[in-house]
Write an enzyme that holds these catalytic residues in place. Structure first.
Site, short mmCIF file in Angstrom:
data_model
loop_
_atom_site.label_atom_id
_atom_site.label_comp_id
_atom_site.label_asym_id
_atom_site.label_seq_id
_atom_site.Cartn_x
_atom_site.Cartn_y
_atom_site.Cartn_z
N ASP A 36 0.88 -1.16 0.00
CA ASP A 36 0.00 0.00 0.00
C ASP A 36 0.92 1.22 0.00
O ASP A 36 2.10 1.11 0.37
CB ASP A 36 -0.88 -0.03 1.26
N ASP A 38 -0.02 5.06 1.06
CA ASP A 38 -0.21 5.99 2.17
C ASP A 38 -0.39 5.26 3.50
O ASP A 38 -1.28 4.43 3.63
CB ASP A 38 -1.41 6.90 1.90
#
Length: 188
Positions: A36, A38
Site C-alpha cells: 500500500d 499511504d
C-alpha cells in the site's frame, strides 16, 4: 441573482490506472510483493499528491531493498479517491509517483503502480477491499502477487479476497515486518 454552484466530480473509466512508466519492464517468476502507499510506504498526510510532502515511513526504503534483493518484484496498490473528487489531478499524482520512484531507485525501484481513482460511492471493482488492483498488477505481466503489505482493514480484506498473505505494518517498522516474512517465506 444568485447562481447555484454544482459540485463537479471527474468521472474515471472503470478499472485502475497503471502508471505507464512502470508497466511491462520485467517479469518476476518468484512473484511480487505489493505495498500500500499511504500509511505503509509513505507517511499518510491526508489526500494529497504533493512531491514536496513525500516522507517515507521508517524502514520503507530498506524493506523495498530487501524484497528486490530476494528476487521479488515490487508493486504499489493504492486507493486515490482524491482524483475523482478533484482534491488533486492525475498530473499531480504522476508527479508524486515519479518522485517516489526516483527516491526508491536506490533500493531497486518499483516495478508497477496500480491506482484506483474512484470514490467509494462509485462502487468500482478496483477500490480496495476489492481485488481489482491486485488483478491489474498480475495482469501487467510483472508477476503474481504473493504478499500484500498494508496498514488498513481494506488492505487486509483485499489480500484475503485475493488469497495471498497479508503483513500489517500499521504500528510496526515496515522493514522488520518484511524481514520476518522473508525469513519464514524463504524457509518454506
Amino acid at each position: 441573482m444568485h447562481k447555484e454552484r454544482k459540485q463537479h466530480i471527474v468521472t474515471f473509466l472503470p478499472g485502475p490506472i497503471l502508471d505507464p512508466a512502470t508497466v511491462g519492464l520485467l517479469h518476476f517468476p518468484k512473484g511480487v510483493v505489493v505495498f500500500d502507499r499511504d500509511g505503509t510506504l509513505v507517511e499518510d498526510a491526508g489526500q494529497h499528491n504533493d512531491p514536496a510532502r513525500l516522507v517515507f515511513r521508517e524502514g520503507a526504503i530498506d524493506a523495498i531493498a530487501l524484497v528486490k534483493g530476494l528476487g521479488f518484484g515490487v508493486a504499489i496498490a493504492s486507493n486515490q479517491a482524491g482524483l475523482e473528487t478533484e482534491k488533486f489531478s492525475l498530473e499531480q499524482l504522476m508527479a508524486f509517483n515519479a518522485e517516489m520512484k526516483s527516491q526508491l531507485a536506490v533500493a531497486g525501484g518499483i516495478d508497477v503502480i496500480a491506482v484506483c481513482p474512484h470514490h467509494e460511492s462509485s462502487q468500482c471493482e478496483c477500490r480496495k477491499p476489492k481485488t481489482g488492483l491486485l488483478e491489474a498488477i498480475e495482469g501487467s505481466g510483472v508477476g503474481v502477487p504473493v504478499v500484500f503489505v498494508g496498514d488498513t482493514e481494506s488492505d487486509q480484506m483485499a489480500a484475503l479476497a485475493s488469497k495471498i498473505e497479508y503483513l500489517d505494518v500499521a504500528h510496526s517498522n515496515i522493514f522488520e515486518v518484511v524481514q520476518d516474512w522473508s525469513r519464514s517465506h524463504e524457509a518454506s
